[in-house]
Design an enzyme around this catalytic site. Structure first.
Site, PDB file in Angstrom:
ATOM      1  N   ASP A  75      45.552  38.416  27.533  1.00 51.44           N
ATOM      2  CA  ASP A  75      45.412  36.847  27.254  1.00 51.44           C
ATOM      3  C   ASP A  75      46.414  36.430  26.325  1.00 51.44           C
ATOM      4  O   ASP A  75      46.446  36.794  25.175  1.00 51.44           O
ATOM      5  CB  ASP A  75      44.096  36.741  26.632  1.00 51.44           C
ATOM      6  CG  ASP A  75      43.380  35.525  26.466  1.00 51.44           C
ATOM      7  OD1 ASP A  75      42.911  34.768  27.414  1.00 51.44           O
ATOM      8  OD2 ASP A  75      43.882  34.894  25.115  1.00 51.44           O
ATOM      9  N   TYR A 134      51.128  31.132  21.592  1.00 53.81           N
ATOM     10  CA  TYR A 134      51.242  32.611  21.164  1.00 53.81           C
ATOM     11  C   TYR A 134      52.916  32.834  20.629  1.00 53.81           C
ATOM     12  O   TYR A 134      53.207  33.761  20.133  1.00 53.81           O
ATOM     13  CB  TYR A 134      50.691  33.651  21.443  1.00 53.81           C
ATOM     14  CG  TYR A 134      49.101  33.302  21.700  1.00 53.81           C
ATOM     15  CD1 TYR A 134      48.675  32.306  21.043  1.00 53.81           C
ATOM     16  CD2 TYR A 134      48.328  33.912  22.549  1.00 53.81           C
ATOM     17  CE1 TYR A 134      47.028  32.110  20.989  1.00 53.81           C
ATOM     18  CE2 TYR A 134      46.889  33.841  22.593  1.00 53.81           C
ATOM     19  CZ  TYR A 134      46.343  32.885  22.005  1.00 53.81           C
ATOM     20  OH  TYR A 134      45.122  32.602  22.129  1.00 53.81           O
ATOM     21  N   LYS A 187      47.665  29.479  28.653  1.00 55.04           N
ATOM     22  CA  LYS A 187      46.644  28.155  28.041  1.00 55.04           C
ATOM     23  C   LYS A 187      47.833  27.092  27.910  1.00 55.04           C
ATOM     24  O   LYS A 187      48.971  27.457  27.378  1.00 55.04           O
ATOM     25  CB  LYS A 187      45.905  28.278  26.920  1.00 55.04           C
ATOM     26  CG  LYS A 187      45.240  29.679  27.072  1.00 55.04           C
ATOM     27  CD  LYS A 187      44.260  29.935  25.737  1.00 55.04           C
ATOM     28  CE  LYS A 187      43.618  31.376  25.609  1.00 55.04           C
ATOM     29  NZ  LYS A 187      44.635  32.554  25.021  1.00 55.04           N
ATOM     30  N   HIS A 222      43.762  24.922  26.264  1.00 50.37           N
ATOM     31  CA  HIS A 222      43.615  25.452  25.080  1.00 50.37           C
ATOM     32  C   HIS A 222      42.442  24.965  24.194  1.00 50.37           C
ATOM     33  O   HIS A 222      41.412  25.695  23.770  1.00 50.37           O
ATOM     34  CB  HIS A 222      44.885  25.682  24.230  1.00 50.37           C
ATOM     35  CG  HIS A 222      44.856  27.008  23.507  1.00 50.37           C
ATOM     36  ND1 HIS A 222      46.074  27.664  23.448  1.00 50.37           N
ATOM     37  CD2 HIS A 222      44.030  27.622  22.780  1.00 50.37           C
ATOM     38  CE1 HIS A 222      45.820  28.716  22.471  1.00 50.37           C
ATOM     39  NE2 HIS A 222      44.615  28.594  22.054  1.00 50.37           N
TER      40      HIS A 222
HETATM   41  P1  NDP Z   1      39.419  39.942  17.411  1.00 49.98           P
HETATM   42  O1  NDP Z   1      37.841  39.747  17.155  1.00 49.98           O
HETATM   43  O2  NDP Z   1      39.962  40.503  18.553  1.00 49.98           O
HETATM   44  O3  NDP Z   1      39.808  40.727  16.208  1.00 49.98           O
HETATM   45  C1  NDP Z   1      41.120  41.541  15.884  1.00 49.98           C
HETATM   46  C2  NDP Z   1      41.323  42.172  14.579  1.00 49.98           C
HETATM   47  O4  NDP Z   1      40.557  43.337  14.696  1.00 49.98           O
HETATM   48  C3  NDP Z   1      42.585  42.406  14.447  1.00 49.98           C
HETATM   49  O5  NDP Z   1      42.930  42.449  13.030  1.00 49.98           O
HETATM   50  C4  NDP Z   1      42.809  44.018  14.789  1.00 49.98           C
HETATM   51  O6  NDP Z   1      43.597  44.695  14.003  1.00 49.98           O
HETATM   52  C5  NDP Z   1      41.303  44.273  14.634  1.00 49.98           C
HETATM   53  N1  NDP Z   1      40.698  45.538  15.618  1.00 49.98           N
HETATM   54  C6  NDP Z   1      40.578  45.454  16.756  1.00 49.98           C
HETATM   55  N2  NDP Z   1      40.163  46.441  17.399  1.00 49.98           N
HETATM   56  C7  NDP Z   1      39.598  47.216  16.251  1.00 49.98           C
HETATM   57  C8  NDP Z   1      38.845  48.391  16.220  1.00 49.98           C
HETATM   58  N3  NDP Z   1      38.512  49.111  17.149  1.00 49.98           N
HETATM   59  N4  NDP Z   1      38.473  48.884  14.865  1.00 49.98           N
HETATM   60  C9  NDP Z   1      38.971  48.129  13.602  1.00 49.98           C
HETATM   61  N5  NDP Z   1      39.517  46.998  13.747  1.00 49.98           N
HETATM   62  C10 NDP Z   1      39.947  46.709  15.144  1.00 49.98           C
HETATM   63  O7  NDP Z   1      39.973  38.767  16.886  1.00 49.98           O
HETATM   64  P2  NDP Z   1      41.293  37.646  17.621  1.00 49.98           P
HETATM   65  O8  NDP Z   1      40.970  36.210  16.840  1.00 49.98           O
HETATM   66  O9  NDP Z   1      42.493  38.250  17.601  1.00 49.98           O
HETATM   67  O10 NDP Z   1      40.910  37.245  19.130  1.00 49.98           O
HETATM   68  C11 NDP Z   1      41.050  38.085  20.164  1.00 49.98           C
HETATM   69  C12 NDP Z   1      41.869  37.398  21.138  1.00 49.98           C
HETATM   70  O11 NDP Z   1      41.200  36.074  21.509  1.00 49.98           O
HETATM   71  C13 NDP Z   1      43.204  36.754  20.889  1.00 49.98           C
HETATM   72  O12 NDP Z   1      44.347  37.898  20.582  1.00 49.98           O
HETATM   73  C14 NDP Z   1      43.523  35.938  21.692  1.00 49.98           C
HETATM   74  O13 NDP Z   1      44.063  36.154  22.973  1.00 49.98           O
HETATM   75  C15 NDP Z   1      42.114  35.072  22.068  1.00 49.98           C
HETATM   76  N6  NDP Z   1      41.945  33.951  21.308  1.00 49.98           N
HETATM   77  C16 NDP Z   1      41.751  32.969  21.742  1.00 49.98           C
HETATM   78  C17 NDP Z   1      41.561  31.402  21.014  1.00 49.98           C
HETATM   79  C18 NDP Z   1      41.292  30.251  21.656  1.00 49.98           C
HETATM   80  O14 NDP Z   1      41.282  28.990  21.022  1.00 49.98           O
HETATM   81  N7  NDP Z   1      41.058  30.286  23.164  1.00 49.98           N
HETATM   82  C19 NDP Z   1      41.379  31.601  19.364  1.00 49.98           C
HETATM   83  C20 NDP Z   1      41.595  32.796  19.086  1.00 49.98           C
HETATM   84  C21 NDP Z   1      41.695  34.114  19.825  1.00 49.98           C
HETATM   85  P3  NDP Z   1      44.955  45.506  14.574  1.00 49.98           P
HETATM   86  O15 NDP Z   1      45.728  44.616  15.493  1.00 49.98           O
HETATM   87  O16 NDP Z   1      45.688  45.446  13.317  1.00 49.98           O
HETATM   88  O17 NDP Z   1      44.622  46.860  14.948  1.00 49.98           O
END
Ligand code: NDP
Length: 274
Positions: free
Chosen positions: A45, A50, A75, A108
């Protein structure tokens, strides 16, 4: 194997994909996607916003997997909305990804006065077979109602912020009635709910991590999710949720955690200043 959901038009979309928001280091992004594909992910995604569509394309080409096996979402950003601008923005994304088509293309955010025309352009891309699934993101029921009154082809996916602290019951019910699949963004609440006491208790009961409990909660409720991680062990851990089940009691305890808490913006208060 990551199971897939059959969308309104019969296309299969994997229940779990890798989110790549805030992956701004090109090498790290390519490595994270490569790891995910190695661990069985087939969905990625991304978004124009991004600034990593090129890396997504590079990583999937390097994987050697066939295009048909993959499910790529991107998006159209807020500044590029409206009918003609969306068609142009799509062309740019396609070039950056270096692909012939995109699996799922989303508005988006619902930019006031523009999101209906933006979606009309997405419909056109679908008719031209440049995308396999038309969809939206961050649309509330009132946004969807406007689209539904104008559209020939309904959006098949709505990607919204969704996790146990923001369970979005009403919007999910509205989407279900209209055969719109729901994808959770920030499915782990940006990592901010991983220490929750109830989730920790359930994780201990079944010998899983809190992230796995949350992602399984999404899956058991028919919600697609796209957790983001650049950490190989977490990317692997997040995909290992298809060999256990949460009990009805555990699901109900998780459902009680809802507090309508957002880690991101509310689409109704989003400042579309660009
Ligand atoms: P998430 O809920 O996916 O959380 C991501 C965070 O959690 C990162 O800091 C990651 O750290 C940490 N993490 C992931 N897996 C684990 C685990 N197993 N244990 C501990 N920590 C963990 O949040 P996001 O906001 O990144 O959302 C995910 C995706 O959703 C985005 O990447 C994007 O593709 C989409 N998105 C879409 C939006 C929209 O407006 N349509 C808005 C926001 C997000 P690390 O990377 O350091 O491992």
């Amino acid at each position: 194997m990551i199971p897939s959901k059959t969308l309104a038009n019969g296309v299969s979309m994997p229940y779990l994909g890798l989110g790549v928001y805030k992956m701004t280091n090109p090498d790290e992004t390519i490595q994270a996607i490569a790891k995910a594909l190695e661990f069985g992910y087939r969905a990625v995604d991304t978004a124009a916003l991004y600034y990593n569509e090129e890396e997504v394309g590079e990583a999937i080409r390097a994987s050697g997997l066939s295009r048909e096996e993959l499910f790529i979402t991107t998006k159209v950003w807020n500044a590029d909305q409206g009918y003609d601008n969306t068609l142009r923005a799509f062309e740019t994304s396609l070039k950056k990804l270096d692909l012939e088509y995109v699996d799922l293309y989303l508005t988006h955010w619902p930019v006031e006065e523009k999101f209906v025309d933006t979606y009309r352009a997405i419909e056109r891309l679908y008719e031209q077979k440049l995308i396999r699934v038309p969809g939206v993101s961050n649309h509330h029921a009132h946004h969807l109602e406007k689209i539904l009154s104008k559209a020939n082809i309904l959006p098949m996916v709505n990607q919204i912020e969704l996790h146990p602290y923001l369970s979005q019951g009403e919007l999910r019910a509205f989407c279900k009635e209209n055969d719109i699949a729901v994808t959770a963004w920030s499915p782990l609440g940006r990592g901010g709910i991983l220490q929750d006491e109830t989730i920790t208790k359930i994780a201990e009961e079944i010998g899983k991590t809190t992230a796995q409990v949350i992602l399984r909660w999404h899956y058991q409720q028919d919600i697609l999710s796209i957790p983001k991680s650049v950490t190989p062990s977490r990317i692997e851990e997040n995909a290992q949720i298809f060999d256990f089940e949460l009990s009805t009691q555990q699901i109900s305890e998780l459902n009680q955690l809802n507090r309508n808490q957002r880690f991101g913006k509310n689409p109704d208060n989003f400042k579309f200043d660009f």
